[in-house]
Design an enzyme around this catalytic site. Structure first.
Site, short mmCIF file in Angstrom:
data_model
loop_
_atom_site.label_atom_id
_atom_site.label_comp_id
_atom_site.label_asym_id
_atom_site.label_seq_id
_atom_site.Cartn_x
_atom_site.Cartn_y
_atom_site.Cartn_z
N LYS A 189 -3.99 -7.68 -8.35
CA LYS A 189 -4.69 -7.52 -7.06
C LYS A 189 -4.17 -6.23 -6.42
O LYS A 189 -3.10 -6.21 -5.82
CB LYS A 189 -4.39 -8.73 -6.17
CG LYS A 189 -5.51 -9.15 -5.25
CD LYS A 189 -5.93 -8.10 -4.24
CE LYS A 189 -4.90 -7.92 -3.17
NZ LYS A 189 -5.10 -6.76 -2.32
N VAL A 226 -7.26 -12.87 -0.21
CA VAL A 226 -7.48 -12.94 -1.67
C VAL A 226 -6.14 -12.84 -2.40
O VAL A 226 -5.90 -13.55 -3.38
CB VAL A 226 -8.51 -11.88 -2.10
CG1 VAL A 226 -8.62 -11.81 -3.61
CG2 VAL A 226 -9.87 -12.21 -1.48
N GLY A 227 -5.26 -11.97 -1.90
CA GLY A 227 -3.89 -11.92 -2.45
C GLY A 227 -3.15 -13.21 -2.16
O GLY A 227 -2.39 -13.72 -2.99
N GLU A 265 9.79 -6.69 -4.82
CA GLU A 265 10.41 -5.40 -4.52
C GLU A 265 9.88 -4.99 -3.16
O GLU A 265 8.71 -4.64 -3.03
CB GLU A 265 10.08 -4.40 -5.62
CG GLU A 265 11.09 -3.28 -5.71
CD GLU A 265 10.58 -2.05 -5.03
OE1 GLU A 265 10.88 -1.89 -3.83
OE2 GLU A 265 9.88 -1.27 -5.68
N CYS A 299 9.67 3.45 -0.80
CA CYS A 299 10.63 2.42 -0.37
C CYS A 299 12.06 2.81 -0.66
O CYS A 299 12.97 2.32 -0.01
CB CYS A 299 10.28 1.09 -1.03
SG CYS A 299 10.17 1.20 -2.81
N GLU A 398 11.66 0.23 8.67
CA GLU A 398 11.17 1.16 7.66
C GLU A 398 10.03 1.97 8.28
O GLU A 398 9.07 1.41 8.81
CB GLU A 398 10.66 0.37 6.45
CG GLU A 398 10.28 1.25 5.29
CD GLU A 398 10.00 0.45 4.02
OE1 GLU A 398 9.37 -0.62 4.13
OE2 GLU A 398 10.39 0.91 2.94
P1 ADP Z 1 0.68 -2.68 4.08
O1 ADP Z 1 0.90 -3.67 5.19
O2 ADP Z 1 1.40 -1.43 4.35
O3 ADP Z 1 -0.74 -2.48 3.69
P2 ADP Z 1 1.57 -4.70 2.32
O4 ADP Z 1 2.95 -4.80 1.81
O5 ADP Z 1 1.17 -5.67 3.36
O6 ADP Z 1 1.39 -3.23 2.80
O7 ADP Z 1 0.49 -4.82 1.17
C1 ADP Z 1 0.76 -4.74 -0.17
C2 ADP Z 1 -0.17 -5.64 -0.93
O8 ADP Z 1 -0.05 -6.97 -0.45
C3 ADP Z 1 -1.65 -5.32 -0.82
O9 ADP Z 1 -2.21 -5.46 -2.12
C4 ADP Z 1 -2.18 -6.38 0.10
O10 ADP Z 1 -3.53 -6.68 -0.15
C5 ADP Z 1 -1.33 -7.56 -0.27
N1 ADP Z 1 -1.22 -8.60 0.76
C6 ADP Z 1 -1.23 -8.48 2.10
N2 ADP Z 1 -1.04 -9.66 2.70
C7 ADP Z 1 -0.89 -10.58 1.73
C8 ADP Z 1 -0.65 -12.00 1.69
N3 ADP Z 1 -0.50 -12.71 2.81
N4 ADP Z 1 -0.53 -12.60 0.49
C9 ADP Z 1 -0.63 -11.89 -0.65
N5 ADP Z 1 -0.87 -10.57 -0.69
C10 ADP Z 1 -1.00 -9.92 0.48
#
Ligand code: ADP
Length: 494
Positions: A189, A226-227, A265, A299, A398
């Site tokens: 994803k 979706v994640g 990570e 990071c 950060e």
């Molecule tokens: P940013 O906030 O800077 O966009 P994130 O660390 O939140 O960076 O996002 C990294 C990844 O995590 C992306 O692929 C995003 O779609 C996914 N993501 C964001 N929120 C969730 C969640 N609650 N569960 C799973 N994946 C998520």
């Protein structure tokens, strides 16, 4: 120079995702826009997958793991991954342009983001081919007499890989290829801001390799849910994630009810301890470069610089000169080393943290805002903040921008205390004229990795990862491959 590209190589990637061997759009054809950060213009679109698409992808990965020979046929996996590496190599200039389009990173610094990951894929293919999946653990005395034990290393199962936008092609490879080579099936994803590095990988897997349907799936979506659905799905055995600590906590929570293995990570706020015997003229220009290249969206960046009070002014002058001369601008122009931030939101966050640093007493020595000659594109000037209070938000959070926060210290113990005053523990640096002294300081830093005198800790051959709230588990090295395996101990007659 303006943000409008003179020699732009803007190129849109594939709009489709890969589920069960089929390149496809989501039902109903809903799309989301992908913006080129250097022009603020829409460069193209991607299909906006749903939870239902994710559910199908996980089902395909589960079936492929449970019913095909993928997890048991090491030679076949090696064949497929070498095929993939060759295909990526053949298409790498297209991939490079798509990467610069969606990330806005300078084309001059894409070697580590395109060429290196393809080499790393070849490394994993070879590593996984020769890995000892079965070892004799010897004869052990038990109450029922002696038993021989063997240890078998077996794939974790279905791996969900969630990747961020800062180095998307690299991280898509780094998170999924050791998993595949270890015999897992994968659902990737990619991040909303950078769907194409993922969709192109899916397309090339489907068009150019013998990887069977369901073994590798890519679900694109503009929605975090979706994640989240991937992290929570009971059919998924393991989640590998790179991204913010906030999202990492959410993923860990979603994975908890089914006790999934997680490899996380997360964020960092690494400190660079410059000792009083360091060669500042080599250490500090490098520190400034690392802060600006990739616009600080890394990071492992050492974003806090700790200078001995006896050499504070000298150090600040070197950092200031290095940041003022840094080549920032159009990412398509050769020689440019710093492009825009990835989005308006990220730029606003960086500028907000700089302002909060000033509010808490820090001084801006150079930068601090948007470059006047780059009004279009999400650019931020290389920024040097000095006299930073180690407890202030700019020293604790950060930033993910081209910003260095400098603090003076009076003793080595004090420097180590400031370095360790963080919820993070990902990386760190020490500079000194005495390597043994630097190693002793490095050993006292509560962090997963340390670079001494610019000699990088980071690379495929060595374990990498964080402690404290910077993560769980390790990528790279032998540890990084074993993360995707479970050991099974079998006792048997002698
Ligand atoms: P940013 O906030 O800077 O966009 P994130 O660390 O939140 O960076 O996002 C990294 C990844 O995590 C992306 O692929 C995003 O779609 C996914 N993501 C964001 N929120 C969730 C969640 N609650 N569960 C799973 N994946 C998520």
């Amino acid at each position: 120079m303006t943000g409008v590209q003179s020699e732009s190589g803007v190129l849109a990637g594939d709009e489709r995702m890969l589920i069960d061997g089929e390149l496809q759009q989501t039902a109903g054809g809903v799309m989301f826009d992908v913006v080129h950060p250097a022009t603020e213009q829409v460069a193209g679109q991607a299909t906006d997958g749903t939870v239902s698409d994710m559910t199908r992808a996980v089902g395909a990965a589960r079936r492929a793991f449970d019913t095909t020979h993928w997890s048991r046929d090491t030679e076949f996996r090696h064949h497929c991954l070498v095929q993939l590496a060759d295909a990526l190599e053949a298409q790498k200039e297209r991939l490079r342009r798509i990467l610069v389009t969606e990330v806005g990173c300078p084309i001059s610094v894409t070697g580590s983001q395109i060429d290196e990951p393809i080499n790393e894929l070849r490394h994993w293919a070879e590593h996984g081919r020769t890995f000892p999946y079965e070892i004799d653990n010897g004869v052990h005395e038990t109450p029922l007499g002696p038993a021989r034990r063997k240890i078998f290393y077996e794939p974790a199962g279905v791996v969900g890989a969630i990747t961020p936008w800062n180095v998307p092609f690299y991280l898509n490879i780094a998170e999924t290829m050791p998993a595949l080579m270890a015999g897992n099936t994968v659902v990737l994803k990619p991040a909303q801001l950078t769907p194409w590095s993922g969709s192109e990988l899916g397309r090339i897997v489907a068009e150019e390799t013998d990887i069977p349907p369901g073994v590798f799936n890519v679900v694109l979506s503009n929605a975090n849910e979706v994640g989240a659905a991937l992290s929570a799905d009971p059919r998924v055995d393991m989640i590998t994630f790179t991204g913010s600590t906030t999202t990492g906590r959410a993923i860990l929570g979603a994975a908890a009810p089914t006790v999934k293995k997680t490899l996380l990570e997360l964020g960092g706020k690494s400190a660079h301890i410059v000792l009083d015997d360091a060669d500042l003229s080599s250490a500090l220009p490098l520190a400034a470069m690392m802060a600006c290249v990739m616009s600080g969206q890394s990071c492992i960046l050492s974003s806090r610089i700790l200078l001995p009070r006896s050499r504070y002014d000298e150090g600040v002058d070197i950092l200031k000169a290095s940041m003022q001369g840094f080549p920032i601008g159009d990412p398509w122009t050769p020689g440019i080393m710093q492009g825009p931030q990835i989005s308006a939101t990220q730029r606003a966050k960086v500028l907000g943290l700089i302002a909060s640093g000033v509010d808490s007493g820090a001084r801006v020595v150079t930068g601090g805002g948007v470059p006047a000659n780059l009004p279009v594109g999400y650019y931020v000037q290389p920024t040097l903040l000095v006299d930073v209070d180690p407890n202030s938000p700019v020293a604790q959070e950060e930033i993910f921008g081209p910003v260095l926060a400098v603090t003076a210290y009076d003793s080595e113990d004090e420097a180590i205390g400031i370095a360790n005053n963080s919820i993070y523990g990902l990386s760190g640096e020490v500079s000194s004229g005495d390597v043994d002294r630097a190693v002793a300081v490095a050993r006292r830093m509560r962090t997963g990795n340390v670079t001494i005198n610019g000699k990088s800790h980071f690379g495929i051959g060595s374990p990498f990862g964080g402690i404290k709230q910077s993560g769980l588990g390790r990528r790279n090295g032998e540890e990084g491959f074993k993360e995707y395996l479970e050991s099974k101990t079998v006792g048997m007659p002698v």
